[in-house]
Write an enzyme that holds these catalytic residues in place. Sequence first.
Site, PDB file in Angstrom:
ATOM      1  N   ALA A 128       0.857  -1.195   0.000  1.00  0.00           N
ATOM      2  CA  ALA A 128       0.000   0.000   0.000  1.00  0.00           C
ATOM      3  C   ALA A 128       0.888   1.239   0.000  1.00  0.00           C
ATOM      4  CB  ALA A 128      -0.885   0.013   1.242  1.00  0.00           C
ATOM      5  N   LYS A 129       0.320   2.372  -0.241  1.00  0.00           N
ATOM      6  CA  LYS A 129       1.029   3.652  -0.082  1.00  0.00           C
ATOM      7  C   LYS A 129      -0.026   4.727   0.138  1.00  0.00           C
ATOM      8  CE  LYS A 129       5.501   4.751  -0.637  1.00  0.00           C
ATOM      9  NZ  LYS A 129       6.591   3.856  -0.196  1.00  0.00           N
TER      10      LYS A 129
END
Length: 407
Positions: free
Chosen positions: A99-100
């Site tokens: 994720a980011k």
Amino acid sequence: MGDIVDSIVPETLDRLGVSSALEERLMRVERSLESLIPLELDSGERVYFQGFRVQHNSALGPYKGGIRFHPSVTAEELAAMARLMTWKCSLMELPFGGAKGGIAVDPQPLSPGERLRLSREYLFRMYPVLGPDTDIPAPDINTDSETMGWMADAFSKRSGTWRPDALTGKPVCLGGLAFREEATGFGAAEVISGFFQKESGKGHPSCSIEGFGNVGQHLALQLAERGFRILCVSDSRGAIANPGGLDIGTLSRLKGQTGHLNHPTLGEVFTPDGIDRIDVDYFIPAALPRSISPDRAKRLSCRHVVEAANAPVTPEGEKILLERGIPVLPDILVNAGGVTVSYFEWLGNRSGDRQDNDRVRDALSTRMVRIAQEVMDRAKREGRTLREAAYLIAVNRVAVAQSAREG
Ligand code: NAD
């Protein structure tokens, strides 16, 4: 200009012979939350920024990835970074997906109080998709352990329980690991020295390092300790070179005191692009994405390129480097020390065990050396580049887990 990850993953999925449905599944992001983040400035004025959390794939476990505060943040850029996290966690055998997140904001003009309120508001807006078994953020560009401390507190206020395992990269007093700061540079040094030992192991190889921030400085110190000669380093404002090898300890201290590399007593000082003309065994980009364009790939005078930054070599740049016989050590392996130590932090927070620095360093070293060896062996056995070998291992693991979950 795209990143290599955009082309290497479809190529790898083809090599693995996965179905087109699974290929589509693994190329797309699973969930993306975009939210307007309000901030009350110290003046009392209210302003708004766009905040995001992009979750690519969770076949191997909860999502994991940093939160950045930067004006250039967009959902597309975060999706690319989230994908990279999925493959990096998989390669390192971590029980995490990718994720980011981030806020499209320039944090420099904000006061500490404004940054604290912005961090809290971000966490409150993203709370529905975060959690120690769901998605575990960490620091990234313009965020640090202080930011993670504020966000961990906001998480606990919202959930009603103190869950240190909800975020990593926290201050040590809140369950963070002191070693996290140097982990990425240390891990990269383990990979480079393992590669060097396997290739020849003779003498004192020379290096240039582009970028003298967190990763570049720790990497330079670690390589110097292992007998490498650091001939040149650069940052956004300048470069410094010494044909006899730079005194990295002193340079690092002076950069800390002055904020720049303009220290003629330690070497010849010039503009950042001068680093390209220094002949070295290892050229190590540790600053920005897409810094090695085709033109630069033609110009660099080196025997290897080591991706300490994320995605510093463009696909066209890599093609030229490979044509010139210059191998590239890929980012998903080289800079994976940071997320691996985040995993140790998360584990320790869940068990309640206090982890000491030496144990964490040893555990990181063992894992980096073993996985680097696996990548090198696979590349050699199958006549592939190191990047192709790393992606075959990483993408296969996710594809197998995804199929085991969904058929
Ligand atoms: P940082 O902000 O601490 O340092 C970046 C450095 O790059 C600074 O010294 C800056 O002056 C320099 N720089 C910027 N533009 C430059 C240019 N044109 N020429 C030369 N130098 C330039 O960032 P960091 O944490 O060291 O991260 C560096 C890279 O490593 C980024 O790509 C980041 O995504 C990646 N990375 C970092 C970590 C980590 O644990 N910090 C983990 C994995 C990947």
